[in-house]
Structures are given as structure tokens and as C-alpha cells.
Motif scaffolding. Sequence first.
Motif, PDB file in Angstrom:
ATOM      1  N   SER A  18       0.825  -1.199   0.000  1.00  0.00           N
ATOM      2  CA  SER A  18       0.000   0.000   0.000  1.00  0.00           C
ATOM      3  C   SER A  18       0.868   1.261   0.000  1.00  0.00           C
ATOM      4  N   GLN A  19       0.533   2.193  -0.901  1.00  0.00           N
ATOM      5  CA  GLN A  19       1.273   3.463  -0.941  1.00  0.00           C
ATOM      6  C   GLN A  19       1.083   4.238   0.357  1.00  0.00           C
ATOM      7  N   PHE A  20      -0.138   4.175   0.861  1.00  0.00           N
ATOM      8  CA  PHE A  20      -0.430   4.923   2.074  1.00  0.00           C
ATOM      9  C   PHE A  20       0.372   4.377   3.258  1.00  0.00           C
ATOM     10  N   ASP A  21       0.464   3.048   3.336  1.00  0.00           N
ATOM     11  CA  ASP A  21       1.216   2.440   4.442  1.00  0.00           C
ATOM     12  C   ASP A  21       2.696   2.820   4.376  1.00  0.00           C
ATOM     13  N   ILE A  22       3.218   2.899   3.163  1.00  0.00           N
ATOM     14  CA  ILE A  22       4.615   3.320   2.998  1.00  0.00           C
ATOM     15  C   ILE A  22       4.773   4.764   3.475  1.00  0.00           C
ATOM     16  N   PHE A  23       3.798   5.593   3.099  1.00  0.00           N
ATOM     17  CA  PHE A  23       3.828   6.996   3.534  1.00  0.00           C
ATOM     18  C   PHE A  23       3.777   7.076   5.065  1.00  0.00           C
ATOM     19  N   ALA A  24       2.868   6.277   5.670  1.00  0.00           N
ATOM     20  CA  ALA A  24       2.738   6.284   7.138  1.00  0.00           C
ATOM     21  C   ALA A  24       4.043   5.845   7.795  1.00  0.00           C
ATOM     22  N   ALA A  25       4.687   4.835   7.203  1.00  0.00           N
ATOM     23  CA  ALA A  25       5.956   4.350   7.757  1.00  0.00           C
ATOM     24  C   ALA A  25       7.021   5.440   7.681  1.00  0.00           C
ATOM     25  N   ALA A  26       7.009   6.181   6.568  1.00  0.00           N
ATOM     26  CA  ALA A  26       7.991   7.261   6.409  1.00  0.00           C
ATOM     27  C   ALA A  26       7.742   8.361   7.447  1.00  0.00           C
TER      28      ALA A  26
END
Lengths: 298, 444
Positions: free
Chosen positions: A142-150
Motif C-alpha cells: 500500500s502506498q499509504f502504508d509506505i507513507f505512514a511508515a515514512a
Amino acid sequence: MSDFDWLFFTEVLVGGLLSGVMYSLVAIGFVLIYKTSGVLNFAQGALLLFAALTFVSLVERGVPFALALAVTFALMVVIGIAIERTVLRPLTNKPPITLFMATLGLSYVMEGAAQLVWGTQVHALELGIEDLPFDVGGVFISQFDIFAAAVAAGMVALLSVFFRYTRVGLAFRAVADDQFAALAVGLRLPWIWATVWATAGLVALVAGLLWGARLGVQFSLSLVVLKALPVLVLGGFDSILGAIVGGLLIGASEKLAEVYLGDYFGGGIESWFAYVAALAFLLIRPSGLFGQKLVERV
Amino acid sequence: MTILSKFKIAALAAGVALTNALPAAHADEQYFPLQSYRVGPYAAGGTGFFGGFIDYLNLINTRDGGVNGVKLTWSEAETQYEVERGVEAYERLKSNPNVAAWNPLSVGIAYAMIDRITADKVPLITINHGRTDSTDGRVFPYVFPLLLNPYSETSGIVNYIASKEGGPESLKGKKIVVLYHGSPYGKETIPIYELLAEKFGFELQQIEVPHPGNEQQSQWLTIRRAKPDYVVLRGWGVMNPVALKTAAKTGFPVDHIIGNVWSNSEEDVIPAGEAAKGYTAITIQASGTEYPVVKEIVSAVYDKGLGNLEDKNRIGSVYHNLGIVNGILNVEAVRIAQEKFGNRTLTGDEVRWGFEHLELDPARVEALGAKNLFHSINVTWDNHEGNGYVTFQQWDGKKWNVVSDWIAPDWALLRPIIEKSSEAYAEEKGIKLRTAEDAEAATN
């Protein structure tokens, strides 16, 4: 084992790790308060709800994104200071259970206040990051999950620098190590606690926006604290690194357990599996992976 | 929202009953006790449903002067959807005179009230939900899961999928996943899906989502691996938007997800944003404001400042229209009972008789200004559901649009299963099965 679907396993594992990062975001708010004042702040979920609801309500009323963010942060700072002044300061030197109960009561007050001020409707929250998957060698991420991780990584880096290299951060650490010694060298405890609560408010805002974008901004946001508790047990209540590692471990293990063990227990095991894992770990290492061992002279 | 109204909510939060139309021991009044929930996690649904119900009662009072001269009254007690608060509210409100019927809109509270309302001889309405076997009026004389019980809902959903695939025989070999809420409510339909899978020959996988459902990554990855043709979403609260978002995140097409009646409101799709576009859900009442009865509520109630919803944009929403339909059914039951017992205040048992003769055919529904808002109902002494029809609506990002005709569940198939369950309950509780003659007698 030749029939084992490693691609699927990887997908579940990655998804779990990324979910774990979201748990860590909530757990960090707990850690900040606990580290400096020894209080397990059960109101962190309610603060998160209040922050997200305030932000989204302002945006829906036409306030620009950045201004809404600034206003909400300012409000969270004010709330943090007010909590310190009206709830915690009068309870100084009271037993930890008294402080815990105070934050429990505070969570109900905050939840009620959030609905009182902003109403009971649910809201969508768009942060401009699409929650669609991209394919990495057959594994959907998920792009959003990657963003959240960042964002979580950025926040941990920021907090680490803050604690290590700023005067306020060093004061936090001093208070965390020994409150009486900190007082003796002239540190102003009430001011430090108010600052910590304001920082926890900032963490609540960031976590509230990310969780709000994922779940929608609604009352159930306050329930995400239930995801943070096993993370804290595993990682330690007073370690930011512990909150991150604990989140990753809990996220990955509960997802793998649900997929591979769920059928043996009738399904739906991930909510309690995290607590079983945390409890088992508690028996082996009561202070968590990175928590400080409490040594008391008797 | 005014400051005053916010304090009103605060008063509700404190558990203070807010009296909108004070009940009084007056000969020509009929009282509705409302165990509402306007704060807490389910407040969005509660404010919509009870708002619609009250709006309709207000319409009857302002437009008609009540039901044949009998004024309708009500008062509210806040439950926050919690069973213990609901029971406490019941004990508090039941002391008011002239109680017509209870409408808690909560499975848990309704379950806790069954023995109490049976002893009190006052109807308990669980429109759209409730325990399935309470459909059997032989065993549950005072409980009415009007229009739709969970088994009929299941049958309606499978029939809809069949219609999309070209008929029941096309279901053979198809794969359906049911994603259900990890609660007694969510699990209630497990056996009926198994039965229908066997009957129609489709492959079935039922997957539980632990309460509250704010994490569904593993469930949707399992679904992606299973590659089903359809996913039925039997959700509740936050589980619904999370399901839709996670489906998008794992690449499952949203137009192949079918929601049940507790996954069909604006509150379920708005938080999911773009991921909800194209999502379809079952309903017993259409949403929208184009129905004459809704228009009348706007002109006769809201334009006079008597509307219950604080946000007028919610008029015609799913929960508001459900409340209006619930109002219609309650009022018509009173009206039908009055035809037998006289135009006066009725006892709870007399209103029960009214519900057991609640027959509203499409012509009568049209006369009530509700054509296409809901289809029809035909409650009898032993069928307390009343053979409600269902329809399906699709979310376009802004509003629901009806995408099917009215569909009949397979009542003949379901009835023996319902009777088996209710008879087991009767045996366990030592209940003597009621007869038609028993049902005709009403105490005053």
C-alpha cells in the motif's frame, strides 16, 4: 514445504510490519508521557480522536490545510498544558493507580467534548496519498502504508534529535531518570510536564491524521489505543525505540497468526493474539524489550 | 449547531432523559418510550434513526392532530448503545402511562428486554434486525423484527447475486466470501449461508473480523488469495469503511462487494472516500428526499422549526428514512388497532394486536406517501416479520442510487428453520406455543 506460498507469506509479513508502524505511532504518545512522568496516559486515544476531529472539522469549514494543521496543533498544546495544570499537578505524589484512573476519566471527558464541540457525524479525511497498492515482484504494497511508515520514521528521528541535542530534550531525559535529582538541579517539573503533554498532543495529531485517513474520522478512532497496549508491553513503556520494534513485532505476528493459525481457532484471533504474545513476553521480560529495569532499594 | 443544542447533547451524555413531548396521564395520548443513542460510537446512526422516527410522529401530530385524535407523545433516554444503560432506560421509561411500543434499535438491548416486555405485554419492535426466530409469533408474541430478519436478509443478498449472474442456476461453481463482524450479530447468519451454499451449489468461505474491525489486512489478503466472485460484507461501524479501503488496497473490485443492512448507510461509505464508489448494499427502504412523506416532513415539520435533525442535509439519509419507515409502521399499527378497539388510548397488548394485523399493501404504502420508499408489509399473528421486500443501492461517491427491483427473500425455505429454532427456545423456556385464538384476545 515445497507447496508453501512464500510470495503470500511475504505479502502478509510486509502488510503486518506496515500495520505495526501504525500501532507504533499511537504507542509513541504513551511513551512520551510515561517516560517523563510515570503516568500511563489512557487518554491518548481520546486526544488522537480530538485532534483528528478538530482538524477535519476545520478543513470542512473551509480553513486551508496548513492553517487547520497549525490551529489544531496550537489547540493540542493548550489542551496538554490544561491537562497538566488541572488534572496532573493537583495529583502530584499520588500513587500511579490514581494518576492512571485520572487519565481514564480524562479519556471519557475528551471523547464527550469532541462530540460536543464537533458533533457525532463521521468524516472522510483525505491527505492526498492514495491508498492503492503497487506491485513489487508480485507483492502488493500500500502506498499509504509506505507513507505512514515514512512519517513514523521521520517522527522517531525528530524525537531522537530532540531528546539528545536540545536543552528541553535533555531536561526531559533528566526528569525521566530521576525527578528529585532534576528538581535539585533547578529544573521546573511542571513546565517540563506541560511541554511533554504538548509534544504528546503533536504525536496524537500526527497519529490521528494517519489513522483518520485510514478509518475515517469517527468515534472509533479512540479505540486504537487497544492496538498500542500490547506494543508497549512488548517494547517497554519508556522506550521510543521499543515502541517501534514492539509495533513491528506485534503487527507482523498478529497478521501471520490470523492467516496461518486462525482456522484452528475459528478465525478472528488477531485482536487477542497480540495480547497473548504480549502477556507471554511480560512473563519473560517484565520491563519489555527496551524498557528500563526498575531497581528499588528496600 | 447552536451552543444550546450542544448542551442538550451534553445533558443526554449525562444520561438525562430529554423530554421532547412530555408524556402525561391523558386519556387521548399514546406514548413512545425511546431508548436512543445520540452520543458514543454509534451516535451517527442513532441520531438519524430516532430523528426520522420523531419527525414522523411530529408530522402525524401537526398534520393530523394525532392518530384519530389520539396525540402521540414520546420521551428519550440516552443508552449510548450499551445494554445495561438500555435496560436502565427501559425501567425508567416504562413507568410512563400509555406505552405503545418499544423501539431500541439495538440487538443487545432488545435481547435483554424480551422477558420484560413479554411480562409487561408491550410490543418490542426490532425493524431490520433482531433475533431471527422472534419472527415466529407463536413463541414470541410481543417481538416484531419488522420487514427483515437476518435470515431473510441473507436470502435476499444471495438472490440478488443470483440475479446479477443470470439466475439461481448460475450460482453453481461461483465462490462467495462472507466477511462478518466478530460478534453474535455477525455470526448469526453463518448456518443460513451454509444452507444456501448447499442449495445453490456455490463455494462458500466465511471469514471473521475481530471487533471493532479497524484492522483487516490479513482477512483481505486471504480473500485476494481465495479469488472469490463476490464478498458479502456483514459489518458494523468502523469495520465497514475499513473493509472498503482495505479491499481497494489489496486490489479487490468494490463493485463485487455486497453489504448487509448494517453496512448500508452514508456513515459506512463516506469515510472510505473513493474506495467506496461502486459499492452495493441491501436495504429495505430507499434513501433520498423525493418521496411525498419525506417532502411533507420537510414542509410540515422542518419548515416550522420542529425537525429533529440538527443538520438538514441528513434528511433522506439511510438512517433517517429508516426512522421514518419505522414511524409509519408504528403509527399504522396503532391506527389498525384503533379500528378494532376504538379511537382511544390503547394498551400495549392492543397495540400488539395492531402489529399482528399490520397489512400495508403497495396501494396503502402509496397512500401514505411512501411509494418506493419501502415496498409493503403483511404481519400476521405467527409471522412477525411481515414478508418485507428488499432492494439494492449503489454508492456513487455522493449518494445512494437504487440499482435493483424489489426482491423477495425465500421465505418458504427459511420458515422451517426459523420454527425449529423458536420451538427449541420455547422448549428451553417452557413456553406454550400460542394459537390464532390466543393472539386474537387482547387485554385492555
